[in-house]
Design a protein around this motif. Structure first.
Motif: not given
Length: 315
Positions: A31-33, A54-58, A60, A90-91, A298
């Motif tokens: 994930p981005r962190s 942040w794991a995209t669309r999953e 935070i 995340g959505k 992460h």
């Protein structure tokens, strides 16, 4: 939104399950962190840390923790790490749950090192030496023995011997003899796995004393000025990390690099490479392996996501 208290976090994040959860998570994309560490205003040893992943669309995950080393000396004592972990969808960005930050951090950190040991410690390891007897120490014992059930003896050393002795009395694992030791240098050659959980600024583990095949797990020394193992430990060992992101801040690696004794390119692999078998872990029964537990947002996300999955299982 649910709040998960410390007792529930510890109950649901059992080490066999969490280690495997982290193993599976590291087969995917990181994930981005982002991280921020604030020093105590007007000086002092205390810090406040915020980590966001942040794991995209999953999902935070946001961790907010205070690191107050002197808390253990208070009457009554308080944990040196306290805080919260919040999880968001995340959505939609909607809050999903909040959990006790200290409990989740203990579990995450110990499981992270145990995952490393599953790749790097000898499968027939029998003696675990834990250096430090703070709040993380019992978790490290439980986590390492979960991935290496061959461990039959646990030795605990602490600068304040009484704390090591108290922990040895409190810990009970069937089939495992747990005792405190006062002579660290004498204990090091006995150990197949050495796990350091300290706030030390001076090396404690002497590499010259390590037995062939030893695995050294370094969890403290999260600042460039801190140190748990000496240069000889780094020189003798093959060095691995959980993540390369932020490893430059770890004193056990930073200081040897600054002295020209070690290079960042000498790091053999991280968890993402080990878990996907892109790179190998231990290759020889007699080699010495060194694992630096760097940590990061992460890992909090992976652990919080696993906690959410466990919560759904019991509903």
């Amino acid at each position: 939104m649910k709040f998960v208290d410390a007792d529930t976090v510890h109950r649901l994040l059992d080490y066999p399950g969490l280690v495997e959860g982290l193993r599976a998570a590291h087969k995917g994309v990181s994930p981005r962190s982002d991280a921020s560490v604030m020093d105590e205003p007007n000086g002092g040893d205390n810090k406040f840390v915020s980590l966001v992943a942040w794991a995209t669309r999953e999902v935070i995950a946001v961790k907010l923790v205070g690191v107050f080393p002197s808390n253990l000396a208070l009457q009554p004592p308080q944990p040196s790490v306290q805080g919260l972990v919040a999880v968001f969808d995340g959505k939609t960005g909607a809050p999903v749950l909040a959990a006790d930050g200290a409990a989740l951090t203990f579990r995450k950190t110990a499981a992270d090192s145990a995952l490393g040991a599953s790749f790097l410690a000898r499968e027939d390891a029998e003696v675990l030496l834990v250096v430090g007897a703070g709040g993380l120490a019992p978790h490290v014992i439980l986590a390492h023995t979960s991935v290496r059930p061959s461990i039959k003896r646990v030795l605990i050393w602490n600068r304040t011997a009484a704390r090591a002795e108290a922990l040895a009395r409190e810990m009970q694992i069937e089939g495992v003899l747990i005792s405190a030791v006062r002579d660290l240098d004498a204990a090091i050659p006995e150990a197949d796995v050495i796990s350091c959980v300290t706030m030390s600024t001076e090396p404690l583990v002497k590499g010259a004393l390590l037995k062939p095949g030893a695995h050294v797990d370094l969890i403290g020394a999260y600042l460039p000025t801190m140190r748990e193992a000496d240069d000889e430990t780094i020189r003798r060992g093959r060095v691995f990390v959980d993540t390369r992101a932020g490893m430059e801040g770890a004193g056990d690696l930073f200081q040897p690099v600054q002295r020209g004794l070690f290079a960042w390119a000498d790091v053999q692999a991280d968890h993402f490479e080990l878990c996907t078998t892109a790179r190998a872990g231990r290759e020889d029964l007699n080699e010495i392996t060194v694992f630096k537990n760097v940590g990061g947002g992460h890992l909090d996300l992976f652990t919080a996501r696993h906690l959410g999955e466990r919560l759904r299982q019991i509903v």
